[in-house]
Write a protein that holds these residues in place. Structure first.
Motif, PDB file in Angstrom:
ATOM      1  N   ILE A  16       0.854  -1.204   0.000  1.00  0.00           N
ATOM      2  CA  ILE A  16       0.000   0.000   0.000  1.00  0.00           C
ATOM      3  C   ILE A  16       0.879   1.240   0.000  1.00  0.00           C
ATOM      4  N   PHE A  17       1.915   1.225   0.856  1.00  0.00           N
ATOM      5  CA  PHE A  17       2.842   2.361   0.894  1.00  0.00           C
ATOM      6  C   PHE A  17       3.536   2.532  -0.465  1.00  0.00           C
ATOM      7  N   ASN A  18       3.974   1.407  -1.041  1.00  0.00           N
ATOM      8  CA  ASN A  18       4.689   1.485  -2.322  1.00  0.00           C
ATOM      9  C   ASN A  18       3.813   2.105  -3.414  1.00  0.00           C
ATOM     10  N   ASN A  19       2.536   1.748  -3.407  1.00  0.00           N
ATOM     11  CA  ASN A  19       1.649   2.216  -4.480  1.00  0.00           C
ATOM     12  C   ASN A  19       1.162   3.642  -4.274  1.00  0.00           C
ATOM     13  N   ASN A  20       1.164   4.110  -3.026  1.00  0.00           N
ATOM     14  CA  ASN A  20       0.494   5.389  -2.761  1.00  0.00           C
ATOM     15  C   ASN A  20       1.342   6.457  -2.064  1.00  0.00           C
ATOM     16  N   CYS A  21       2.433   6.028  -1.412  1.00  0.00           N
ATOM     17  CA  CYS A  21       3.090   6.957  -0.476  1.00  0.00           C
ATOM     18  C   CYS A  21       4.558   7.250  -0.767  1.00  0.00           C
ATOM     19  N   VAL A  22       5.292   6.240  -1.248  1.00  0.00           N
ATOM     20  CA  VAL A  22       6.753   6.400  -1.269  1.00  0.00           C
ATOM     21  C   VAL A  22       7.243   7.407  -2.310  1.00  0.00           C
ATOM     22  N   SER A  23       6.387   7.818  -3.211  1.00  0.00           N
ATOM     23  CA  SER A  23       6.836   8.840  -4.164  1.00  0.00           C
ATOM     24  C   SER A  23       7.213  10.124  -3.427  1.00  0.00           C
ATOM     25  N   CYS A  24       6.551  10.384  -2.286  1.00  0.00           N
ATOM     26  CA  CYS A  24       6.921  11.543  -1.448  1.00  0.00           C
ATOM     27  C   CYS A  24       7.654  11.102  -0.179  1.00  0.00           C
ATOM     28  N   HIS A  25       7.142  10.051   0.459  1.00  0.00           N
ATOM     29  CA  HIS A  25       7.706   9.609   1.741  1.00  0.00           C
ATOM     30  C   HIS A  25       8.837   8.610   1.496  1.00  0.00           C
ATOM     31  N   ASN A  26       9.960   9.116   1.029  1.00  0.00           N
ATOM     32  CA  ASN A  26      11.117   8.238   0.809  1.00  0.00           C
ATOM     33  C   ASN A  26      12.326   8.776   1.552  1.00  0.00           C
ATOM     34  N   SER A  27      13.407   8.041   1.481  1.00  0.00           N
ATOM     35  CA  SER A  27      14.603   8.393   2.257  1.00  0.00           C
ATOM     36  C   SER A  27      15.096   9.785   1.893  1.00  0.00           C
ATOM     37  N   GLY A  28      15.289  10.604   2.933  1.00  0.00           N
ATOM     38  CA  GLY A  28      15.802  11.955   2.726  1.00  0.00           C
ATOM     39  C   GLY A  28      14.745  12.955   2.298  1.00  0.00           C
ATOM     40  N   GLU A  65      -3.961  -5.150  15.520  1.00  0.00           N
ATOM     41  CA  GLU A  65      -3.353  -6.438  15.910  1.00  0.00           C
ATOM     42  C   GLU A  65      -1.974  -6.248  16.540  1.00  0.00           C
ATOM     43  N   GLY A  66      -1.612  -4.999  16.834  1.00  0.00           N
ATOM     44  CA  GLY A  66      -0.370  -4.763  17.555  1.00  0.00           C
ATOM     45  C   GLY A  66       0.754  -4.179  16.728  1.00  0.00           C
ATOM     46  N   ALA A  67       0.471  -3.839  15.475  1.00  0.00           N
ATOM     47  CA  ALA A  67       1.484  -3.233  14.597  1.00  0.00           C
ATOM     48  C   ALA A  67       2.781  -4.049  14.589  1.00  0.00           C
ATOM     49  N   LEU A  68       2.642  -5.310  14.259  1.00  0.00           N
ATOM     50  CA  LEU A  68       3.786  -6.212  14.290  1.00  0.00           C
ATOM     51  C   LEU A  68       4.648  -6.067  13.037  1.00  0.00           C
ATOM     52  N   ASN A  69       5.931  -6.346  13.189  1.00  0.00           N
ATOM     53  CA  ASN A  69       6.840  -6.330  12.046  1.00  0.00           C
ATOM     54  C   ASN A  69       6.893  -7.746  11.486  1.00  0.00           C
ATOM     55  N   ASN A  70       5.788  -8.164  10.889  1.00  0.00           N
ATOM     56  CA  ASN A  70       5.678  -9.561  10.447  1.00  0.00           C
ATOM     57  C   ASN A  70       5.643  -9.679   8.923  1.00  0.00           C
ATOM     58  N   ASP A 121      12.484  -0.740   3.598  1.00  0.00           N
ATOM     59  CA  ASP A 121      13.530  -0.989   4.602  1.00  0.00           C
ATOM     60  C   ASP A 121      13.373  -0.123   5.857  1.00  0.00           C
ATOM     61  N   ASN A 122      12.718   1.024   5.722  1.00  0.00           N
ATOM     62  CA  ASN A 122      12.699   1.974   6.834  1.00  0.00           C
ATOM     63  C   ASN A 122      11.311   2.237   7.430  1.00  0.00           C
ATOM     64  N   ALA A 123      10.272   1.766   6.746  1.00  0.00           N
ATOM     65  CA  ALA A 123       8.906   2.149   7.145  1.00  0.00           C
ATOM     66  C   ALA A 123       8.594   1.741   8.580  1.00  0.00           C
TER      67      ALA A 123
END
Lengths: 123, 295
Positions: free
Chosen positions: A43-55, A118-123, A64-66
């Motif tokens: 979801i992030f890749n399709n909608n967010c990372v164009s602005c919310h990326n490293s730097g 569900e606890g925001a797990l890194n799964n 890797d950082n989300a």
């Protein structure tokens, strides 16, 4: 005065005939056991990372950082509490709506909701 | 805490109304003793536009006058990274048209980016402040009916069309105190046909708010505007609005630039869903531009 009465009458009629009190019911097919890597990251890749990326604009939502950025000090995600999570506020339009181009599909909002619930797990 | 805010707000409103009325009473007595009888003309330009930052004013468009409005809100200025005070951030915009249908009544339409609100609005001036002060206040009613144009799935499992509709009603009491100062108070009421109590606990279908707004003219065309809106029945996480701006007016244009807490533009959205907190720096730049045409 007649005009005023006409306007008021029409307004009151429109109001009375379309006024209801419903509550939002989540779709029955709410996801379960949501995986951060396979369900949330796309979801992030399709909608967010164009602005919310490293730097660039925080939080960094690249794969890797989300997780670290979202959960550090509960800044954007409070595990188990989507209603207190800034990430959830933003995608549901509390404050400034994200993404700025328009709301996410409801299925994607549900995935993020359940993941946090569900606890925001890194799964 | 909530009760204290409510109590203080009611006291503030009552005090302001008493001051307005008492001032009129003194002036009326002075006029009576002089014996002069003045023509009952409306007071000149109590406001420069039919809107003031986030709220409506007591101004209603003259008959057969069309207004085009652009309302824009940038992102909050306290972004974690540099986004030029929110200018590169998430923005919201509304485009609207209003028309003076008959004397003291206008009707309008608008479309807003966030949540794809489509609104139908109307405004009627009930009382007009007069120059002779025989009527010391203006009283105006503003209402709108708005539709979410989002996809059906946004409304959950038991979707029906009425869930898209929300309403806003506002009663505006205003007074132009002098060439320099105009003040208005408003009572606000909104109704959402559907609310999401899962994601926003405590949200109700019906909500009330109070508003205080004012204009201080610093030159014939320029004013300093301010506004404060206090939700009364919304959940605690819903915050009030504090706005401050500059207005530049000509005969057919009005330009307002300001800092504000609200980003929703649609008044019921602001009253019920604003989580921006002024005291945490959640403020944003915005502007309104209006253009009038007479027919």
């Amino acid at each position: 005065m007649k005009r005023v009465l006409k306007v008021l009458s029409v307004s009151i009629l429109i109001f009375l005939f379309s006024c209801t009190k419903d509550y939002y019911t989540p779709p029955g097919n709410m996801p379960e056991n949501v995986s951060f890597s396979s369900s949330v990251i796309p979801i992030f890749n399709n909608n967010c990372v164009s602005c919310h990326n490293s730097g660039s604009t925080e939080p960094d939502l690249t794969p890797d950082n989300a997780y670290a950025d979202l959960t550090a000090n509960n800044a954007y995600v409070v595990p188990g509490k989507p209603e207190d999570s800034k990430l959830y506020h933003r995608i549901t339009g509390q404050g400034s709506l994200m993404p700025p181009g328009g709301s996410l599909p409801q299925n994607d909002i549900n995935i993020i909701y359940v993941w946090i619930k569900e606890g925001a797990l890194n799964n | 805490m909530k009760k204290t805010i409510l109590k203080n707000t009611i006291i503030l409103v009552l005090t302001a109304v008493i001051i307005m009325i008492s001032q009129n009473s003194v002036q009326a007595q002075q006029e009576d003793t002089s014996g002069a009888k003045k023509v009952q003309k409306p007071v000149r330009s109590p406001w420069d536009s039919d809107m003031l930052i986030e709220t409506q004013t007591g101004v209603v468009l003259p008959t057969k006058t069309l207004e085009f409005v652009i309302q824009h809100r940038f992102g909050t200025i306290n972004s974690e990274t540099f986004d030029l005070a929110g200018i590169y951030g998430a923005s919201n915009i509304r485009l609207g048209l209003s028309y003076g249908l008959f004397k003291n009544f206008q009707i309008g339409l608008g479309t807003t980016k966030n949540k794809k609100y489509q609104d139908l609005n109307w405004k009627y001036k009930i009382l007009t402040q007069t120059r002779s002060n025989s009527m010391p206040l203006s009283l105006t009613y503003y209402g709108n009916m708005s539709f979410y144009a989002l996809e059906d799935e946004y409304f959950g499992e038991n979707y029906r069309f009425a869930d898209r509709i929300s309403y806003f009603n506002q009663l505006i009491i205003g007074r132009k105190f002098s060439r320099v100062v105009s003040i208005q108070l408003s009572v606000q009421y909104s109704h959402f046909n559907m609310v999401d109590t899962i994601n926003l606990q405590g949200i109700k279908h019906d909500n009330f708010g109070l508003g205080l707004a004012g204009r201080i003219k610093v030159s014939p065309q320029t004013s300093i505007n301010f506004e404060y809106d206090q939700p009364l029945t919304s959940p605690d996480k819903i915050k009030p609005n504090i706005s401050l701006g500059v207005e530049i007016a000509t005969s057919s244009h009005d330009f307002q630039i300001f800092v504000t807490t609200y980003s929703g533009i649609i008044p019921q959205e602001n009253l019920c869903y604003n989580t921006n907190d002024f005291f945490k720096g959640d403020i944003l730049l915005g502007f309104n531009i209006t253009r009038l045409w007479g027919f």
